[in-house]
Design a protein around this motif. Sequence first.
Motif, PDB file in Angstrom:
ATOM      1  N   ASN A 195      -7.478  -2.486  -6.441  1.00 49.32           N
ATOM      2  CA  ASN A 195      -6.799  -3.640  -5.848  1.00 49.32           C
ATOM      3  C   ASN A 195      -5.503  -3.910  -6.616  1.00 49.32           C
ATOM      4  N   TYR A 254     -10.606   3.049  -4.836  1.00 48.17           N
ATOM      5  CA  TYR A 254      -9.616   2.013  -4.534  1.00 48.17           C
ATOM      6  C   TYR A 254      -9.402   1.098  -5.743  1.00 48.17           C
ATOM      7  N   GLU A 307       0.823  -1.207   0.000  1.00 49.35           N
ATOM      8  CA  GLU A 307       0.000   0.000   0.000  1.00 49.35           C
ATOM      9  C   GLU A 307       0.858   1.258   0.000  1.00 49.35           C
ATOM     10  N   ASP A 333      -5.500  -9.570  -3.025  1.00 49.71           N
ATOM     11  CA  ASP A 333      -6.238 -10.109  -1.886  1.00 49.71           C
ATOM     12  C   ASP A 333      -6.575 -11.582  -2.076  1.00 49.71           C
ATOM     13  N   ALA A 387      -6.039  -3.866   0.818  1.00 46.83           N
ATOM     14  CA  ALA A 387      -6.588  -4.852  -0.127  1.00 46.83           C
ATOM     15  C   ALA A 387      -7.246  -6.012   0.608  1.00 46.83           C
TER      16      ALA A 387
END
Length: 185
Positions: free
Chosen positions: A176, A174, A22, A81, A155
Amino acid sequence: PYDINKFKTSLDLIRYKTQEIESRELTFVNFLLQAREELAKSGVEVIYLKKVKNVKNLNGVVFWMKEHPVIVLTLHSGAFDRILFSLYHEAAHILNDDPKFIYVTDREDSEIEKRADRYAAEMLIPKKFDASICSSNGKIYTLQRIAQDLKISVAVVVGRYQKLRNHYFPIDGYVNPKINWDEIG
């Protein structure tokens, strides 16, 4: 040699390192390579595959070669994720299930697979945080704050929100992290 205590410690470290994606301190590819190196220290081999031909929805497999667990993860989804959850799902099989078997199934409703899912989910984000994740209503700033509090990648929190709410649409604001197979080789 396989060392269960080192394995658990490695899983904790990998979970914590997800934050570095991130903050852009670490690329997704380098994260995967470092995760493989870290797990090797505990005697667990990790192999990444692009996909398995003519097989849909296979995210991972775990089996034992002599005394060593081997995790095979497919990167077909490309989503951080999902790949991370698959790693922890397979880790759950190593920690909790009989090493004489190969754990691969196309039946997500089997009790063994459900148990591995629950264990993986708990390793990544303890269940006690589910209510606050759900009450975020998908607001990215709230999910980011929860991720910071948990010291994990947003995520993973976004993925948990989507799973809990059965809402797999993109979250406003957002993106991912995704991997391109050509980046990892």
